[in-house]
Design a protein around this motif. Sequence first.
Motif: not given
Length: 638
Positions: A514, A533-536, A538-539, A571
């Motif tokens: 991150p 970046c969105t959380d998805d 970043l995952r 994503e």
Amino acid sequence: MEPVESVEPLETPRPSPTVSALGLDRRIPHLNPVRERARFLEGGDFSSSAVRPPILDSWQRSRFFGVDADRIQAPYNADFDPHSRLATAARPVLDRLSDALQGTPMCLILTDSKGRVRERRTGDRALHRHLDDISLAPGFSYAEEYVGTNGIGTAAEDGRTAQVFGSEHFSERLQRVSCAAAPIRNPVSGRVLGLIDLTSWQHTASPLMVALVQEAAADIEERLLDIGSERERAALRAFLTSRQSSRRALVTLTDGLLLADAAATEMLGPADHRRLRELAADPSGLREQRMLLSDGRTVQLRGRQVEGDEPGGHPAAYLIELRLVAERDESGRHPVVRPPRLAGISGSSPVFRGVISQLIRHCEHGRWTLVEGEAGTGKQALVRAVHRHVAPAAPIGVHDAADARGGAAPWLRAVFQDLAEDRGTVVLRHLDLLSAHVLGQLDGVLRTTAGRSGWVAALLTHDRPRLPGAGAEALPDADRVAASRQADPVAAVRARFGAEVTVPPLRHRTADIPALVACLLARHGGDSGGVRCTDDALRALSRAPWPGNVRQLDGSLRYAQAHRSGPLIEESDLPPSLLSQAQHPLSAWESTERDLIVQSLLDHGGDKAKAAKALGISRATIYRKITAFGIRLGPEKG
């Protein structure tokens, strides 16, 4: 390295079937795609209905690979362990079947997962000679990318049983034979370990060859499970026995199992487990040495092999003892303090902080340092940042060994001049690119300027991290250099450096992703536009294996920025290769297929049925491909 153990077959030997019982004297149904193959090779119109779909797919792959349809160009590699887990499990099955097929125009072949022939049992002299002529022999690869459509290569590409009759082969030279091959899978992980193939003359082939190789593959897989159980029992025995006498934390590794006592469980994280496996895979990696843990602590480790039942065979497991080492400063009176933040460097994971601490300490004391790591880990950026932190007013000279290709003498002269000035930092990059002769000359330059007070950092890139072997430090300098030269050309130069630091690959410091993403986006100018970046996303970035490390992450973010439609990187904006984790390196054809599947899934919100329909494939096929390619997307919508 795959630890194995050789055991005798546990099952009761089966009676050998007769040739007539196997149905090998039956003829195959009429199938003659000769004309369509000729039209296909000429690039003209052909009737796809006259060619079985798996064969047509394979022809297209063969053409994509650029396979020569008139010649066999199978590469040769004799490197094969006859005591491997696959060979040990397959041997009694091959013995039984070869006895049954003795005197028949049939040949049994065992290959590894890439289609390289490892063993061949032929019951007919004429067939034996012909297979030699077409290089279908131990050591040669029959992967599709080299010889085109064939039972072995096509089964390896499709991951399922394949039968190829004479005229269906892509290569003209293979059309006198027919073959059927089935993949052999690891019973636990499902990963393909090898293939079993049955080859005959084209006119003696039978559809029942498929049933025979499938049964043989199932028998080998059953034996693999038995061997795995025996190996794990040997590992457990060694673990329990050593636990009674050892005062250190204890870990036992097999290819699919990790046993750890309470002390080791508390000490090690997932990244440390991966590091231990990498060391166990390196034949020289189990000597007593130090390893930096993911939490920043250092352990002294020593390991040994756990032998299997078969003398001289591969080890059943690896037993590793670990002891925490208290890190102190040069005087030994004070604990090491946490490193400061370096300008332009992102990462706060313990393992990365430990590397920064070591580099700052070596720079402050002018200790010549060999900085190792995989390509793209940011070794030069880290060394520059450490220099700016410790001696911002001092000069820094960077000498890239790639420049020596245009002439070694000017490059060596520039290196000598910088070293002789006795001030500032000198960085030597890409020493692994130098020839042995130039490395010898560089060794002389380093020996001449060994008394300088400024910091010298040499950057060495390798495919996998490696640690120095134990005991070398105890030798006198001259003896160390002499012994090292015999090992490899770089080792002589390596001996001139009093410290070695390994920059961890990105997969060992995923907690830093991150912060790295934010730093790289800001560097690209994304901060001014509020790009993030969105959380998805970043995952997905955190799950990727990153073989290209920080450099690959930087390129992936540039790709995502170019494909985004708003201020957020979704994503779906990421490169398709990041959204899958295949269990083997993908061919160009597989990469294209994977990208199409990923894009279709993204276009349809993760709905697999709709994605399959859009691609013109069945839902079962897309599920199988998603599993094979390790495609991982966010939660399905709707």
